[in-house]
Scaffold this active site. Structure first.
Site, mmCIF file in Angstrom:
data_model
loop_
_atom_site.group_PDB
_atom_site.id
_atom_site.type_symbol
_atom_site.label_atom_id
_atom_site.label_comp_id
_atom_site.label_asym_id
_atom_site.label_seq_id
_atom_site.Cartn_x
_atom_site.Cartn_y
_atom_site.Cartn_z
ATOM 1 N N HIS A 126 -9.524 7.683 -47.674
ATOM 2 C CA HIS A 126 -10.939 7.715 -48.042
ATOM 3 C C HIS A 126 -11.224 8.957 -48.872
ATOM 4 O O HIS A 126 -11.330 8.888 -50.091
ATOM 5 C CB HIS A 126 -11.805 7.657 -46.770
ATOM 6 C CG HIS A 126 -13.273 7.704 -47.030
ATOM 7 N ND1 HIS A 126 -14.151 8.399 -46.240
ATOM 8 C CD2 HIS A 126 -14.015 7.131 -48.013
ATOM 9 C CE1 HIS A 126 -15.375 8.258 -46.740
ATOM 10 N NE2 HIS A 126 -15.305 7.491 -47.798
ATOM 11 N N CYS A 150 -13.261 12.475 -39.964
ATOM 12 C CA CYS A 150 -14.343 12.709 -40.927
ATOM 13 C C CYS A 150 -15.329 11.544 -40.970
ATOM 14 O O CYS A 150 -16.514 11.715 -40.771
ATOM 15 C CB CYS A 150 -13.790 12.961 -42.324
ATOM 16 S SG CYS A 150 -12.949 14.539 -42.447
ATOM 17 N N HIS A 151 -14.843 10.336 -41.256
ATOM 18 C CA HIS A 151 -15.765 9.218 -41.414
ATOM 19 C C HIS A 151 -15.373 8.005 -40.585
ATOM 20 O O HIS A 151 -15.781 6.889 -40.878
ATOM 21 C CB HIS A 151 -15.900 8.850 -42.897
ATOM 22 C CG HIS A 151 -16.276 10.011 -43.746
ATOM 23 N ND1 HIS A 151 -15.354 10.740 -44.449
ATOM 24 C CD2 HIS A 151 -17.468 10.621 -43.954
ATOM 25 C CE1 HIS A 151 -15.957 11.737 -45.074
ATOM 26 N NE2 HIS A 151 -17.249 11.685 -44.787
ATOM 27 N N GLY A 152 -14.483 8.212 -39.590
ATOM 28 C CA GLY A 152 -14.223 7.167 -38.608
ATOM 29 C C GLY A 152 -13.265 6.059 -39.016
ATOM 30 O O GLY A 152 -13.222 5.022 -38.371
ATOM 31 N N PRO A 165 -14.346 3.501 -43.554
ATOM 32 C CA PRO A 165 -14.482 3.260 -45.006
ATOM 33 C C PRO A 165 -13.209 3.414 -45.842
ATOM 34 O O PRO A 165 -13.259 3.151 -47.036
ATOM 35 C CB PRO A 165 -15.514 4.302 -45.432
ATOM 36 C CG PRO A 165 -15.339 5.420 -44.444
ATOM 37 C CD PRO A 165 -14.945 4.775 -43.158
#
Lengths: 193, 662
Positions: A126, A150-152, A165
């Site tokens: 990502h 950070c963003h799963g 993502p």
């Protein structure tokens, strides 16, 4: 200024070929020279000889127990070297490709005959964070691979992305088995000579 | 009107960039009679640009830290792509810059280019010279070799003569000696000053374009036909000059890169030992000679600074109304005398103060320095003011076009060239070195076509490994570098595997592990103290740069290795634990004769004698000092061929363009 131009034109009319040839040659020679002069400056910013020389890393796999992983540094990047348990391998192999965000078989991500070893670049596809799960104490997420803090994004036991993502599976570095328990990261084939 | 013209018009209406270029670089009216001495201004400008460019790229790799600076320069030479080219371009560029600027200044002096209305133009030029000197000095400190360090110490100590001198010097240093803070600030300022120079150069050009160039006749232009547009007449002439200049510069970069350098600067800075023969770079030598000639610290420093600052007053010290020396029968000769005087001052500065010129009847360097210093100042304070009053100038031509048509110029050009040659000839008795002569060996890598012999290098490496490496390190060399000797990857791995390097294990304990090809060759001792303790207090020097770090290079190292004499001459007393070697400075050396018959058997079975071993190991050490030598020369040929073609082309274009006016 106009006077000069007129003078130019009349002169060229007299003997156009030779003069043009001389000027064109000079222009070409000048352009080639400038390019060659610029090249050493540009190339001096590329990786230096010692940095290129360190672009392979040899790893001894024997101390890694099944189910665990180590992190080695190759070209300044973390490389996850994981010894998978038979259950983890089965899990990875049995996932239908249709369930994957970036469809890829497990066989394509390991070396034939060495499928207990998963070697991936430990950088989330990502935005470049390092996923957790390489140490036994860390969260591996519900797919048993790695989880990006950070963003799963979640990865499975083949390093494939299972929840965004992140758009792509964890990258595979070039590497080769020197022996059953030694790998060299950085080259796909060992060259002799 | 096409689209491009429209865009140009649109921009130019708002920002007159294109009309500025057109006005100042294209149609800018220039005297029609400028000779080749007028090429040096544009050459200086081009050199400045190249220096800034190469400097910026070097700064990307350089480390301004006393512990890392020296090695980072070697890193540039050995590992950075084209790093050796960048560094030699930059180091020799300083020399080229000063040559060009000094010629530019002498030209101004001969043709009176500093006289009204060009006084400020000249003074801005002197400011540029001062900034250049400061920049060159600080740049020379950055490699952090012995000359860097001691140059920095000596030059900064000049300021100690002023009131509160001690405080000023400590402020300059940022400490109580030249050290890390000094290096850091010198790096910062060395990066800044060239941009200040660019600023002053712009002012210099604005002042120049106000009244235009002076010319060889020194008279003002009166009619339009006295001038030519700058482009194409002088752009092409400048390009032709650039071709010749580039050939000279390239020769030094690729075939003689350390000609202007001092071997001592390839020895890392040592704050406890001053090199026995310390000299500044050649471009400071005349001023250095003036400093040393005066046996009083304060007066010496004042005289040295005065020798530069007097140039600011030149427009008023010269009282003659006639600009060009062509029409000043006496000044012409005085000028050439002054040029010779500056050359002699340079030679005086290059020799030690106690040097005696045997071929000049035992003339002492001190006396020669004092006489030439007096003549230097005599030129400015006696000759120039008085000549203007008593000299009777020849009649001046009425216009620029007049003497050009007569063809009178030719003769004076010949006389000038003859005088220029005379300058160099007049000082030949002053050439020569202070160091004793060395026997010359024949080396395969010498000369413009020389290359290394792989077999010699491998033999030499074996001698190093089995003999020298017991005491001497080779810290700049990594095992993988040995590929240049013709070893295969597997052979290099095997060589590396014979060595251990320090490492830390997973529990944090220091351990030793087998060396890899990427490791540096480990030295025999852990640190300097261990090395000294094992060698009777003497420190065996690192050998990586040995052949570059000694006067005489490979010949010196060879002479040293083979020059031991068991029985010293009677009048020499050899201290305990020392050995007599006439080639070592001081003739006593702590190293025992390292090579002996049968010490090494080469892997190909050969049994070398002492001379053969010495020869091979010196070849090997020449490679460790200059691993880039072969690729440097190959690149050099291509660059030389390119600039020969470039220069010939520009010559014919110049002839063609100038055919219109003649």
């Amino acid at each position: 200024m106009t006077e000069e131009t007129v003078d130019h034109a009349s002169h060229e009319k007299k003997e156009p070929t030779r003069r043009d040839f001389l000027f064109l040659t000079a222009g070409a020679v000048g352009a080639v020279g400038t390019a060659y002069f610029a090249w050493p400056f540009i190339d001096s910013m590329s990786p230096a000889a010692d940095i290129l020389a360190q672009s392979t890393v040899d790893v001894d796999l024997s101390p890694i127990p099944a189910g665990q992983a180590i992190t080695v540094v190759w070209r300044g990047k973390p490389i996850f070297v994981r010894r998978r348990t038979p259950e983890e391998i089965t899990m990875a192999e049995q996932v239908p490709l249709s369930a994957l965000i970036d469809p890829e078989t497990d066989q394509a991500r390991v070396k034939t005959g060495h499928n207990e070893w998963l070697i991936v670049i430990g950088i989330c596809t990502h935005l470049g964070c390092i996923p957790t799960g390489n140490k036994p104490t860390q969260d591996r997420g519900k797919y048993g691979g790695w989880a990006c803090p950070c963003h799963g994004s979640l990865y499975d036991t083949s390093g494939r992305v299972r929840r965004g993502p992140a758009p792509l599976n964890l990258g595979i570095p070039p590497y080769t088995f020197l022996t059953a328990t030694h790998i060299r990261i950085g080259v796909n084939e060992v060259s002799h000579g | 009107m096409d689209r491009l013209t429209k865009v140009v018009r649109w921009i130019d209406y708002r920002l007159p960039f294109f009309s500025f270029i057109d006005h100042e670089l294209r149609e800018y009216p220039t005297p029609r009679n400028l000779n080749y001495w007028w090429n040096f201004g544009s050459l200086a400008g081009i050199t400045l640009v190249i220096m800034i460019l190469s400097g910026i790229f070097l700064a990307m790799h350089y480390e301004p830290d006393t512990k890392l600076a020296f090695d980072s320069v070697e890193y540039i030479m050995r590992n950075v792509n084209y790093g050796w080219l960048m560094r030699y371009l930059h180091a020799n560029g300083a020399t080229m810059f000063f040559i060009v600027v000094y010629i530019h200044m002498f030209r101004g002096l001969y043709y009176g280019s500093y006289k009204s209305p060009r006084e400020l133009l000249w003074m801005l030029g002197v400011v540029i010279l001062l900034l250049m000197m400061a920049t060159a000095f600080m740049g020379y400190v950055l490699p952090w070799g012995q000359m860097s360090y001691w140059g920095a110490t000596v030059i900064t100590n000049l300021f100690s003569v002023f009131p509160f001198g001690e405080t000023i010097v400590e402020w300059l240093w940022g400490g109580f000696s030249v050290d890390n803070p000094t290096l850091n600030r010198f790096f910062a300022l060395h990066y800044l000053f060239p941009f200040l120079i660019v600023g002053v150069v712009i002012l210099h050009l604005i002042a120049l374009h106000q009244h235009g160039s002076n010319n060889p006749l020194g008279i003002d232009r009166k009619e339009p036909r006295d001038s030519l547009p700058f482009h194409p007449y002088y752009t092409v002439k400048d390009l032709f000059g650039l071709g010749i200049f580039a050939l000279v510069w390239a020769y030094f970069i690729f075939f003689n890169p350390n000609f202007f350098g001092e071997p001592d600067n390839y020895i890392p800075a040592n704050p406890l030992v001053t090199p026995p023969h310390i000299v500044p770079e050649w471009y400071f030598l005349p001023f250095y000679a003036i400093l040393r000639s005066i046996p009083n610290k304060l007066l010496g420093v004042i005289a040295m600074f005065g020798a530069v600052f007097v140039l600011f007053f030149l427009p008023w010290l010269d009282t003659s109304k006639v600009r060009s020396a062509t029409f000043r029968p006496v000044y012409k000769w005085i000028f050439w005398g002054f040029v010779v005087d500056c050359f002699i001052l340079g030679c005086v500065g290059a020799h030690s103060p106690d040097y005696i010129y045997d071929n000049l009847g035992g003339l002492s360097n001190q006396i020669l320095g004092q006489v030439t210093t007096l003549l230097y100042f005599g030129f400015f304070f006696i000759a120039l003011p008085l000549l203007g009053l008593y000299e009777k100038p020849n009649p001046l031509p009425k216009s620029l076009s007049e003497p050009v048509l007569k063809g009178k110029k030719k003769k004076s050009v010949e006389i000038q060239s003859a005088l220029f040659a005379l300058c160099f000839l007049s000082i030949t008795p002053l050439y020569g070195t202070d160091s004793p002569p060395l026997p010359h060996e024949v080396w395969s890598f010498q000369g413009p076509f020389g290359t290394y012999d792989r077999a010699d290098l491998q033999h030499g490496f074996q001698v190093y490994k089995e003999v020298c490496s017991v005491c001497h390190s080779l810290s700049q060399i990594r095992f993988r570098d040995l590929a240049a000797l013709g070893y295969s990857v597997e052979e290099i791995k095997a060589i590396a595997a014979e060595y251990k390097v320090d490492a830390i294990d997973d529990e944090g304990n220091p351990i030793e592990k087998t060396a890899l090809p990427t490791d540096k060759i480990p030295g025999p001792y852990k640190n300097e103290q261990a090395a000294r303790a094992a060698n009777n207090g003497a420190l065996p020097p690192d050998l990586s740069l040995m052949t570059k770090a000694r006067v005489g290079g490979p010949d010196y190292v060879y002479a040293l290795l083979t020059g031991y004499e068991l029985t010293p001459p009677k009048d020499i007393h050899i201290a305990e634990g020392m050995h007599y070697n006439p080639f070592f400075p001081g003739e006593q050396i702590a190293m025992t004769p390292p090579l002996s018959e049968g010490l090494v058997t080469y892997s190909d079975g050969a049994q070398p004698n002492v001379n053969q071993m010495a020869k091979d190991v010196v070849s090997f050490l020449s490679w460790t000092a200059e691993p880039e030598l072969e690729v440097r020369k190959q690149t050099g040929y291509m660059v030389l061929i390119y600039f020969i073609v470039f220069t010939i082309l520009m010559y014919f274009i110049m002839k063609r363009v100038w055919a219109r006016v003649k």
